[in-house]
Design a protein around this motif. Structure first.
Motif, mmCIF file in Angstrom:
data_model
loop_
_atom_site.group_PDB
_atom_site.id
_atom_site.type_symbol
_atom_site.label_atom_id
_atom_site.label_comp_id
_atom_site.label_asym_id
_atom_site.label_seq_id
_atom_site.Cartn_x
_atom_site.Cartn_y
_atom_site.Cartn_z
ATOM 1 N N ASP A 1 49.604 -62.425 -3.252
ATOM 2 C CA ASP A 1 50.222 -61.322 -3.976
ATOM 3 C C ASP A 1 50.674 -60.239 -3.001
ATOM 4 O O ASP A 1 50.386 -60.283 -1.801
ATOM 5 C CB ASP A 1 49.277 -60.768 -5.039
ATOM 6 C CG ASP A 1 47.954 -60.271 -4.459
ATOM 7 O OD1 ASP A 1 47.941 -59.877 -3.275
ATOM 8 O OD2 ASP A 1 46.945 -60.285 -5.183
ATOM 9 N N THR A 2 51.399 -59.259 -3.523
ATOM 10 C CA THR A 2 51.999 -58.237 -2.661
ATOM 11 C C THR A 2 50.941 -57.425 -1.916
ATOM 12 O O THR A 2 51.167 -57.008 -0.774
ATOM 13 C CB THR A 2 52.882 -57.309 -3.502
ATOM 14 O OG1 THR A 2 52.127 -56.818 -4.629
ATOM 15 C CG2 THR A 2 54.116 -58.039 -4.014
ATOM 16 N N ASP B 1 60.205 -60.561 -3.235
ATOM 17 C CA ASP B 1 59.014 -61.422 -3.221
ATOM 18 C C ASP B 1 59.197 -62.640 -2.321
ATOM 19 O O ASP B 1 58.217 -63.195 -1.824
ATOM 20 C CB ASP B 1 58.709 -61.892 -4.650
ATOM 21 C CG ASP B 1 58.240 -60.755 -5.536
ATOM 22 O OD1 ASP B 1 57.824 -59.706 -4.991
ATOM 23 O OD2 ASP B 1 58.312 -60.899 -6.773
ATOM 24 N N SER C 1 55.493 -64.211 -2.180
ATOM 25 C CA SER C 1 54.549 -63.280 -2.793
ATOM 26 C C SER C 1 55.003 -62.919 -4.197
ATOM 27 O O SER C 1 55.952 -63.492 -4.739
ATOM 28 C CB SER C 1 54.405 -62.024 -1.926
ATOM 29 O OG SER C 1 55.615 -61.285 -1.938
ATOM 30 N N ASP D 1 64.347 -61.587 -5.072
ATOM 31 C CA ASP D 1 63.347 -61.737 -6.132
ATOM 32 C C ASP D 1 63.788 -62.876 -7.037
ATOM 33 O O ASP D 1 64.758 -62.725 -7.794
ATOM 34 C CB ASP D 1 63.215 -60.457 -6.960
ATOM 35 C CG ASP D 1 62.505 -59.355 -6.203
ATOM 36 O OD1 ASP D 1 61.472 -59.644 -5.582
ATOM 37 O OD2 ASP D 1 63.000 -58.208 -6.219
#
Length: 753
Positions: A239-240, A258, A298, A326
């Motif tokens: 995740d971020t 991401d 991510s 994204d």
């Protein structure tokens, strides 16, 4: 007194070197020495006849900046050649690099040929060895067996010095620059994950498979940890928040999207001890390596991370030209059991173009053959009464002798010849060849088209015309298969190394679970390497694979990847190696019937002695109760019937330690190991894979697949006709006897009335 120029220039040079160190590490030089056998060789290194050649495909990736290249090879020529009229010519992309006089008085030699870097193109380059050979000043028979030269490709070495070019920091570079199958060095990619949970390992396997698919046929290894690794390309999964924490250690920020790409950050080169480092700022502690990439996969949550991973696995075209994005959505096609790389589906027909073979024109007397490779599903039942049909569309030239022919081989075995007997030339719109299905084998099959073209006039001391020797096989030729059933005998590790069967019966691994020990990075990396290797063969990432720490509750095929001290006793008891080690009994042929079967099984076995059945077949083997002990350089693979579900397979990959298990997963990509894997037990010595792989078949056998009622009937009729029709006759005779007695009894009853 004037100071020497050196002292005046020293501060400037020191400042320049400091700036270079701050800018980033210098491009490292790499040196490779690769045997020619590592490349694709078309033709035979034994060059026979008046003129012959063979070719080697030498890949050069766009990522390399080649500084120098050279070729070193030994050769042996016939002592019957005429030296002044015999030459060995070396060409690279049609440019002559060297010519060697083939002297009978010195028939052996070693040649080193420099290759100009201007000839090295970022593609598959053609290296050609050609000979022109004579044994007489007058007339030479072009087919005389004394005309030969052998180039020892086993000892031929290509040496390349190169540096990596700076990477274009755009997602488009992933498809054709970063992970390029033309990179013939040892390719390694590092996966950075926040934890070794089953969900995260599933995403790591998808990402690793995406890398392996881009390398196509080239082996690639993977490592796992929770931090970046220097000197290799990295994939940062998580995740971020996790991605930001990892990059913050190197004072870097993640790309905005991401799914992104950035240069690999790392520690700055240390300053010499005798230099003053007091002026070095905090920002100078880390620098970017522009030749290595960090690919960011991510998202805000695990669902978003999966979206980025799936988008990465699908990216196969050099777009988009941005550093990050994204992914809004990812659409994966509906995956069926009949999908996969080079996979043909029984009951369908295909053109050669669909199978990857373009139209090919052959010239000269002994042209280089052409191969066509297909893959049949590993569980295909190949009966003897059904035929595949090959319809060859070809055209051939005039004034060839009537014994000219195109020979066709299947898996190295001759199956047919197409005659080219018309001296006026001709054409076949679809020359049909019917091939019994039992000529094929499950998995990969290779057709070889080998023309033999003879000139019409070959008299002694007569000009022999070779320029009219032509035959073209067109890409609209057809190959069709009948409908087949899916049914195969197990266990068989040869099917696993072929394409992962039975774990990839569904190519997205939807009916497979991998069991790992918890929080073991080496075992996790070993499993990811095995999955990526198999996905490279099938052509489809493992979108629905499950990683578990305990056996599944539902009916699934199982792969256990763990050091054997960490494997549960229940699983060990189901393998053929522990706690009782099985050994094939050499005093009897395997498959001998066990008289301890129940009486009804013995009767069925006598009627259908080799019939397929869904229960285990007995085999003659011995057992020894002993502790399973291996040294640190051994890999053990086993297959057996799963104890958790009927008609499911349990496979175990194990070693003494997690580190040895990871080395064993790397070794699974070696052709020597794959070529010798068979049966249900494989033991590989990781120090000597060429001669240290042992396979055996011991323990019970079973069948997997699905045969309907009618298919069972057809199978029995065609496979055991004598027993089948004999049984039918016995049944008819018994029926007639019973009917006769019933009729006689009825007639007596009427007479009594």
């Amino acid at each position: 007194m004037k100071r020497p120029m050196f002292y005046l220039a020293a501060p400037s040079l020191l400042f320049l070197l400091l700036l270079l160190g701050m800018a980033g590490p210098a491009a490292a030089q790499h040196s490779l020495s690769i045997p020619l056998t590592e490349f694709s060789i078309v033709g035979k290194p034994l060059l026979q006849g008046k003129a012959a050649d063979f070719r080697v495909s030498v890949p050069i990736p766009r990522r390399w900046d080649v500084a120098s290249a050279s070729l070193r090879f030994p050769y042996v020529n016939s002592t019957g050649l005429l030296g002044k009229r015999s030459r060995l010519i070396v060409r690279f992309n049609d440019q002559v690099l060297a010519q060697i006089e083939l002297l009978p008085e010195s028939p052996e030699g070693v040649v080193t040929v420099p290759i100009p870097t201007t000839l090295l193109k970022p593609r598959f380059n053609e290296l050609q060895f050609a000979v022109a050979q004579d044994y007489d000043d007058q007339c030479t028979d072009p087919g005389n067996p004394i005309l030969w030269t052998h180039v020892s490709v086993e000892r031929a070495i290509l040496e390349v010095d190169y540096a990596l070019k700076p990477l274009p920091m755009a997602l488009s570079s992933i498809a054709d620059f970063l992970f390029d199958p033309k990179q013939f060095n040892e390719n390694s990619v590092h996966l950075v994950v926040p934890e070794y949970s089953p969900e995260m390992l599933n995403l790591a396997a998808i990402a690793a498979s995406g890398v392996a698919l881009r390398f196509e046929f080239r082996p690639v290894t993977f490592t796992l940890s929770q931090d970046l690794r220097q000197g290799v390309d990295n994939i940062l999964l998580g995740d971020t928040a996790f991605a930001a924490d990892v990059l913050q250690q190197y004072e870097r920020r993640a790309p905005e999207g991401d799914f992104g790409i950035m240069p690999l950050p790392g520690p700055a080169p240390a300053m010499p001890k005798d230099e003053d480092a007091s002026g070095q700022t905090d920002r100078e502690r880390f620098v970017d390596d522009p030749t290595r990439a960090v690919i960011l996969l991510s998202g805000a949550n695990m669902q978003a991370v999966r979206l980025s991973s799936e988008a990465f696995s699908l990216l196969s075209f050099p777009l988009p030209d941005v550093s990050s994005t994204d992914p809004a959505s990812v659409v994966i096609p509906n995956i069926t059991q009949e999908m996969g790389k080079s996979l043909v589906v029984p009951g369908h027909k295909y053109t050669f173009a669909q199978l990857g073979m373009a139209s090919r024109t052959f010239t000269d007397m002994y042209p280089i053959p052409e191969n066509l490779t297909i893959r049949l599903p590993s569980d295909t039942l190949l009966p003897g009464n059904l035929f595949a049909k090959l319809a060859v569309h070809l055209a051939y030239g005039a004034k060839m002798r009537e014994d000219s022919v195109v020979n066709i081989h299947l898996n190295g075995r001759f199956i047919a010849g197409v005659p080219l007997g018309n001296p006026a030339g001709g054409r076949y719109g679809g020359y049909q060849i019917h091939i019994p299905m039992y000529y094929f084998r499950p998995g990969q099959n290779t057709f070889t088209f080998e023309p033999v073209l003879s000139p019409l006039v070959t008299d002694h001391c007569t000009f022999i015309q070779l320029k009219n020797l032509f035959v073209t096989v067109f890409d609209d030729s057809m190959l069709s298969f009948p409908k087949l059933d899916y049914w195969t005998e197990m266990p068989d590790l040869a099917l696993f190394v072929e394409d992962g069967f039975p774990l990839t019966k569904w190519p997205d691994w939807r009916e497979t679970a991998i069991i790992l020990p918890p929080d073991d990075p080496h075992s996790a990396a070993a499993a990811v390497n095995i999955v990526a290797m198999i996905s490279q063969k099938t052509g489809i990432p493992p979108y629905q694979l499950r990683f578990l720490n305990e056996p599944p509750q539902e009916a699934l095929d199982i792969l256990v990847v763990a050091p054997y001290p960490a494997i549960s006793p229940d699983i060990l008891r189901a393998t053929p190696m522990a706690p009782r080690t099985s050994y094939p009994w050499q005093g009897a042929l395997q498959g001998t019937r066990d008289q301890s079967l129940y009486w009804w099984n013995r009767i069925l076995a006598d009627i259908f002695p080799e019939r397929p059945r869904s229960v285990s077949l007995p085999s003659v083997h011995g057992e020894a109760l002993e502790q399973l002990v291996m040294d640190t350089d051994k890999l053990l693979l086993t297959q057996s019937l799963s104890p958790y579900a009927a008609m499911r397979t349990l496979m175990v990959a194990t070693a003494r330690s997690p580190e040895a298990l990871l080395r064993g997963a790397y070794a699974l990509q070696d052709p020597f190991l794959q070529g010798q894997a068979q049966g249900n037990v494989v033991l590989a010595d990781l120090k000597d894979l060429e001669f240290g792989v042992r396979s055996q078949q011991s323990g019970d056998r079973y069948f997997v697949g699905d045969l309907g009622t009618f298919s069972w009937f057809t199978y029995l009729v065609n496979t055991y006709p004598v027993w089948f029709f004999g049984t039918i006759l016995v049944i008819l005779a018994l029926t007639a006897l019973v009917a006769r007695r019933l009729l006689r009894a009825r007639m007596r009853a009427k007479e009594q009335q």
